[in-house]
Design an enzyme around this catalytic site. Sequence first.
Site, short mmCIF file in Angstrom:
data_model
loop_
_atom_site.label_atom_id
_atom_site.label_comp_id
_atom_site.label_asym_id
_atom_site.label_seq_id
_atom_site.Cartn_x
_atom_site.Cartn_y
_atom_site.Cartn_z
N ARG A 285 0.86 -1.18 0.00
CA ARG A 285 0.00 0.00 0.00
C ARG A 285 0.90 1.23 0.00
NH1 ARG A 285 -2.52 0.93 5.44
NH2 ARG A 285 -1.01 2.60 5.49
N HIS A 289 -3.74 4.42 4.47
CA HIS A 289 -4.91 3.53 4.46
C HIS A 289 -6.08 4.26 3.80
CE1 HIS A 289 -8.27 1.11 5.80
NE2 HIS A 289 -8.75 2.14 6.46
N TYR A 298 3.85 5.18 11.72
CA TYR A 298 4.05 3.77 12.03
C TYR A 298 4.90 3.00 11.03
CZ TYR A 298 -0.07 3.48 8.96
OH TYR A 298 -0.95 3.61 7.91
#
Lengths: 390, 325
Positions: A285, A289, A298
């Site tokens: 990805r 998100h 993160y």
Amino acid sequence: MSESVPGTPPEVFAPVEVPVSPAQPPEEVEFVQLLTPEGERVEHPDYSFDLDDEAIKGFYRDMVLVRRIDAEATALQRQGELGLWASLLGQEAAQIGSGRALNAKDMVFPTYREHGVAWCQGVNPLNLLGLFRGVDQGAWDPKDNNFHLYTIVIGAQTLHATGYAMGQQRDGVLGGGVDGDAGEATIAYFGDGASSQGDVNEAFIYASVFNAPVVFFCQNNQWAISEPIDRQTRIPLYQRAAGFGFPGVRVDGNDVLATYAVSQQALKRAREGSGPTLIEAYTYRMGAHTTSDDPTKYRLNEDLEHWKLKDPIERVHAYLSRHAGVDHDFFDEIDAEGDKIAAELRAGCLALPDPQLTDFFQHVYVEETPQLAEQRAQYAAYAASFDGEG
Amino acid sequence: MTKITLGKGINAGLRAAMEADPKVVVMGEDIGKLGGVFRVTEGLQKDFGEDRVIDTPLAESGIIGTAVGLALRGYRPVCEIQFDGFVFPAYDQIINQVAKMHYRSMGKIKMPVVIRIPYGGGIGAVEHHSESPEALFAHVNGLKVVTCGDPVDAYWMIQQAIASDDPVVFFEPKRRYHEKAELDESVPPALPLHQAKVVREGADATLLCYGPMVKTCVQAAEAAVEDGRNLEVVDLRTISPFDLPTIFASVKKTGRAVVVHEATLSFGPGSEIAARVSEECFYHLEAPVLRVTGFDTPYPPSRMEEEYLPDLDRVLDGVDRVMGY
């Protein structure tokens, strides 16, 4: 312990060796690959890509256009025109490869990120925006393009796909034609995070015991919002299929030739009545998100840089330039086409009419109940009481 | 004219629906060879085959989730949840998918799914087998929630539920499965699915009930005659949406209402009825709407269930109180 003697359980019951971490570096991952990140065709013993360069040019166009549509949607969100957007950036090959492997009668059950598959199925990209703009909750008729509405509850659609496939089975539409390929199949899209959901595991069980014609297409993009894949699994996801009793295969999710070939074979298997397959498309990805997410909190930038080298579009560009004699005009035309589509999408988005609350009461049930009719009338009268004011 | 039980009424209704429409499929745990733990589907698999009477894996979310897919494919699934307390693994699929599909698709997708749930107590069962969770479904917009109180209704209502293009949660009063009545299949159903039924006419107060409490309330009304009271009993039959005109007509006539259900008191169906009646029948009421229900505890161990469940005496106590105003 591993020696098999009569009367002892088969080795499936032997202690499980903890395999390599699922978060292993991508260069060490084994998967089906037919086009390297450098744009070189490679052979695989079980899978081959049997279309010509024209088809590859078509895949390239698909991927560039959906990336452009995706970028425009992200921009629209940043400008306040969409409430949210879930970007497919980096997953174009997984979606275009599998989407182009579908036959006209196959049915698709997407998550909320399958903009590339929607493109392959002919869904108007503008229809995808309604949900994210907040004017509807899915404006297309699934029957028009064999593309179900986006499903936001994680994994729920895998059961719908399995049930739909059980319906295909009952309709007697499996098999027939050359190699049984005239049949129909269903494909369920989901992600690595969804693989932990009960519904996905129940879908595997139902599909397996009923031998339903469904392909489970998992885009393992390594991240479920902030949680890395090792929070979902200790074995490579595709290996789970064995425990449910059907084949699992891992494919380079950034290789559109391989995702096409692997999907085509799994779909064919389903159409001819041989049951489900789990495909794990190993990808990344590249974006957040959703537009509400901040991946810098993160994950490491060097991961992103690493995966940029494996870009699904760049490798096809390299192949077409070096080995298929495709010149700049071709690429420039597609870029221009993308800009045109994006401009139309933007204009269409801004022109989407705002919904009226009173129009929605009637859709709760097939026939509006007296209670809802009363509430609608009361609200309409209340709203009308402001007419003529300020 | 045949004498049937409530359970056999549902069985016969399922059979009639399956004969009438090849798209009707029945699915659930143990419903095939066994005929379900209550034998409600007995004989169906033998006659309609394993593709239409589907023994599912033991996973309730899977039952409902695959039923959604079958419905999208044009089937009309009738799902059996084995016991009331086992529906919750499927709750997400019911609320987020089954109930919302028509709305979110602006009416493009219909969900003709029936979810049959044997419910209620009084059978001496272990925990999770005696619950009355109907309010948890009645609160969900997009679902219709119905329950039958007698064998004739059981026969017709299950067919009407299957014919409905809306999803229907069909609660079956399991302790009344063996109640008997005369059924004449040639006489069409007296009422549409969502209309309430006045099962006993009266003048002094109205007992509003459904499912297993219909019999209890009729018995209470008969006993009340000795006290010189003439009670009306209304079988609501549909919990969502309530048939408000029938409720209002009865309460306006009697001026007093007691709602009776096994489900927990607070936020139960009786709460909604009390609110609606107070809004619509305010000037006709001689007393507040009272409720005789299960208590706000989890369902108790079965040796206490007779105290927990509303019975004839507790219903009459409620009548005494409502008459005391």
